[in-house]
Design a protein around this motif. Structure first.
Motif, PDB file in Angstrom:
ATOM      1  N   GLU A   1       4.227  29.254  50.599  1.00 32.09           N
ATOM      2  CA  GLU A   1       5.587  29.679  50.913  1.00 32.09           C
ATOM      3  C   GLU A   1       6.432  28.502  51.376  1.00 32.09           C
ATOM      4  O   GLU A   1       7.588  28.349  50.969  1.00 32.09           O
ATOM      5  CB  GLU A   1       5.584  30.780  51.979  1.00 32.09           C
ATOM      6  N   VAL A   2       5.857  27.660  52.231  1.00 35.12           N
ATOM      7  CA  VAL A   2       6.583  26.484  52.718  1.00 35.12           C
ATOM      8  C   VAL A   2       6.821  25.500  51.586  1.00 35.12           C
ATOM      9  O   VAL A   2       7.918  24.961  51.441  1.00 35.12           O
ATOM     10  CB  VAL A   2       5.843  25.813  53.900  1.00 35.12           C
ATOM     11  N   GLU A   3       5.819  25.268  50.764  1.00 34.55           N
ATOM     12  CA  GLU A   3       5.981  24.344  49.642  1.00 34.55           C
ATOM     13  C   GLU A   3       7.081  24.828  48.691  1.00 34.55           C
ATOM     14  O   GLU A   3       7.921  24.035  48.260  1.00 34.55           O
ATOM     15  CB  GLU A   3       4.652  24.174  48.905  1.00 34.55           C
ATOM     16  N   ASP A   4       7.087  26.124  48.393  1.00 31.07           N
ATOM     17  CA  ASP A   4       8.124  26.685  47.519  1.00 31.07           C
ATOM     18  C   ASP A   4       9.500  26.566  48.156  1.00 31.07           C
ATOM     19  O   ASP A   4      10.479  26.197  47.495  1.00 31.07           O
ATOM     20  CB  ASP A   4       7.838  28.150  47.201  1.00 31.07           C
ATOM     21  N   ALA A   5       9.587  26.876  49.449  1.00 26.80           N
ATOM     22  CA  ALA A   5      10.872  26.796  50.154  1.00 26.80           C
ATOM     23  C   ALA A   5      11.372  25.357  50.205  1.00 26.80           C
ATOM     24  O   ALA A   5      12.568  25.100  50.056  1.00 26.80           O
ATOM     25  CB  ALA A   5      10.728  27.377  51.572  1.00 26.80           C
TER      26      ALA A   5
ATOM     27  N   SER B   1      13.569  23.880  61.776  1.00 29.45           N
ATOM     28  CA  SER B   1      14.575  24.936  61.962  1.00 29.45           C
ATOM     29  C   SER B   1      14.124  26.234  61.306  1.00 29.45           C
ATOM     30  O   SER B   1      13.494  26.214  60.245  1.00 29.45           O
ATOM     31  CB  SER B   1      15.903  24.510  61.334  1.00 29.45           C
ATOM     32  N   PRO B   2      14.481  27.366  61.908  1.00 29.76           N
ATOM     33  CA  PRO B   2      14.148  28.652  61.281  1.00 29.76           C
ATOM     34  C   PRO B   2      14.751  28.747  59.879  1.00 29.76           C
ATOM     35  O   PRO B   2      15.888  28.332  59.660  1.00 29.76           O
ATOM     36  CB  PRO B   2      14.794  29.681  62.218  1.00 29.76           C
ATOM     37  N   GLN B   3      13.970  29.290  58.961  1.00 32.09           N
ATOM     38  CA  GLN B   3      14.385  29.407  57.565  1.00 32.09           C
ATOM     39  C   GLN B   3      14.305  30.864  57.126  1.00 32.09           C
ATOM     40  O   GLN B   3      13.279  31.524  57.335  1.00 32.09           O
ATOM     41  CB  GLN B   3      13.481  28.552  56.661  1.00 32.09           C
ATOM     42  N   ARG B   4      15.353  31.346  56.519  1.00 31.81           N
ATOM     43  CA  ARG B   4      15.390  32.729  56.038  1.00 31.81           C
ATOM     44  C   ARG B   4      14.238  33.002  55.070  1.00 31.81           C
ATOM     45  O   ARG B   4      13.597  34.049  55.137  1.00 31.81           O
ATOM     46  CB  ARG B   4      16.742  33.000  55.380  1.00 31.81           C
ATOM     47  N   ARG B   5      13.962  32.059  54.187  1.00 31.53           N
ATOM     48  CA  ARG B   5      12.883  32.239  53.200  1.00 31.53           C
ATOM     49  C   ARG B   5      11.504  32.339  53.844  1.00 31.53           C
ATOM     50  O   ARG B   5      10.544  32.749  53.197  1.00 31.53           O
ATOM     51  CB  ARG B   5      12.872  31.075  52.213  1.00 31.53           C
ATOM     52  N   LEU B   6      11.401  31.943  55.103  1.00 30.09           N
ATOM     53  CA  LEU B   6      10.112  31.963  55.804  1.00 30.09           C
ATOM     54  C   LEU B   6      10.131  32.981  56.944  1.00 30.09           C
ATOM     55  O   LEU B   6       9.501  32.789  57.982  1.00 30.09           O
ATOM     56  CB  LEU B   6       9.787  30.559  56.333  1.00 30.09           C
ATOM     57  N   ASP B   7      10.884  34.047  56.749  1.00 30.97           N
ATOM     58  CA  ASP B   7      10.988  35.111  57.763  1.00 30.97           C
ATOM     59  C   ASP B   7      11.462  34.577  59.111  1.00 30.97           C
ATOM     60  O   ASP B   7      10.961  34.974  60.158  1.00 30.97           O
ATOM     61  CB  ASP B   7       9.649  35.843  57.922  1.00 30.97           C
ATOM     62  N   GLU B   8      12.425  33.669  59.043  1.00 30.42           N
ATOM     63  CA  GLU B   8      13.048  33.060  60.229  1.00 30.42           C
ATOM     64  C   GLU B   8      12.091  32.192  61.046  1.00 30.42           C
ATOM     65  O   GLU B   8      12.388  31.839  62.181  1.00 30.42           O
ATOM     66  CB  GLU B   8      13.713  34.116  61.116  1.00 30.42           C
ATOM     67  N   ARG B   9      10.961  31.837  60.472  1.00 33.18           N
ATOM     68  CA  ARG B   9      10.070  30.857  61.114  1.00 33.18           C
ATOM     69  C   ARG B   9      10.481  29.480  60.630  1.00 33.18           C
ATOM     70  O   ARG B   9      10.997  29.315  59.530  1.00 33.18           O
ATOM     71  CB  ARG B   9       8.609  31.072  60.719  1.00 33.18           C
ATOM     72  N   SER B  10      10.219  28.479  61.438  1.00 36.14           N
ATOM     73  CA  SER B  10      10.407  27.113  60.952  1.00 36.14           C
ATOM     74  C   SER B  10       9.249  26.800  60.011  1.00 36.14           C
ATOM     75  O   SER B  10       8.176  27.407  60.113  1.00 36.14           O
ATOM     76  CB  SER B  10      10.419  26.126  62.125  1.00 36.14           C
TER      77      SER B  10
END
Length: 96
Positions: A83-87, A62-71
């Motif tokens: 970035e993904v690991e932190d999120a 799913s799109p994630q705000r912390r990842l600039d709306e990317r999944s």
């Protein structure tokens, strides 16, 4: 030796996020510092310590705000590993 069937970890990831999401990871550029599929499996293991597999699968796709709306899957394919690991850690902590 070439394998047509996925390894056990990859098969588990397919069962949780789906074949299309795993294909995005497999099709990532070859010049990345790490293998997006391996990082996705690491992230999945972190999430499995805190949430059910279905919730982890929804988060990964799913799109994630912390990842600039990317999944997270797309972000990993783009090479945004840290970035993904932190999120994932932040999301797991918030949902524990």
């Amino acid at each position: 030796m070439y394998r047509d069937d996925p390894l056990d970890d990859e098969a588990e990831l397919i069962a949780i996020v789906g074949e299309d999401a795993v294909a995005v990871l497999r099709d990532a550029p070859d010049d990345l510092d790490r293998d997006p599929l391996d990082v996705a499996l690491d992230v999945l293991r972190v999430l499995q310590g805190w949430v059910e597999d279905q919730a982890a699968g929804r988060w990964l796709t799913s799109p994630q705000r912390r990842l600039d709306e990317r999944s997270p899957v797309v972000a990993l394919a783009d090479g945004a590993f840290e970035e993904v690991e932190d999120a994932a850690r932040a999301w797991a902590a918030a949902n524990a």
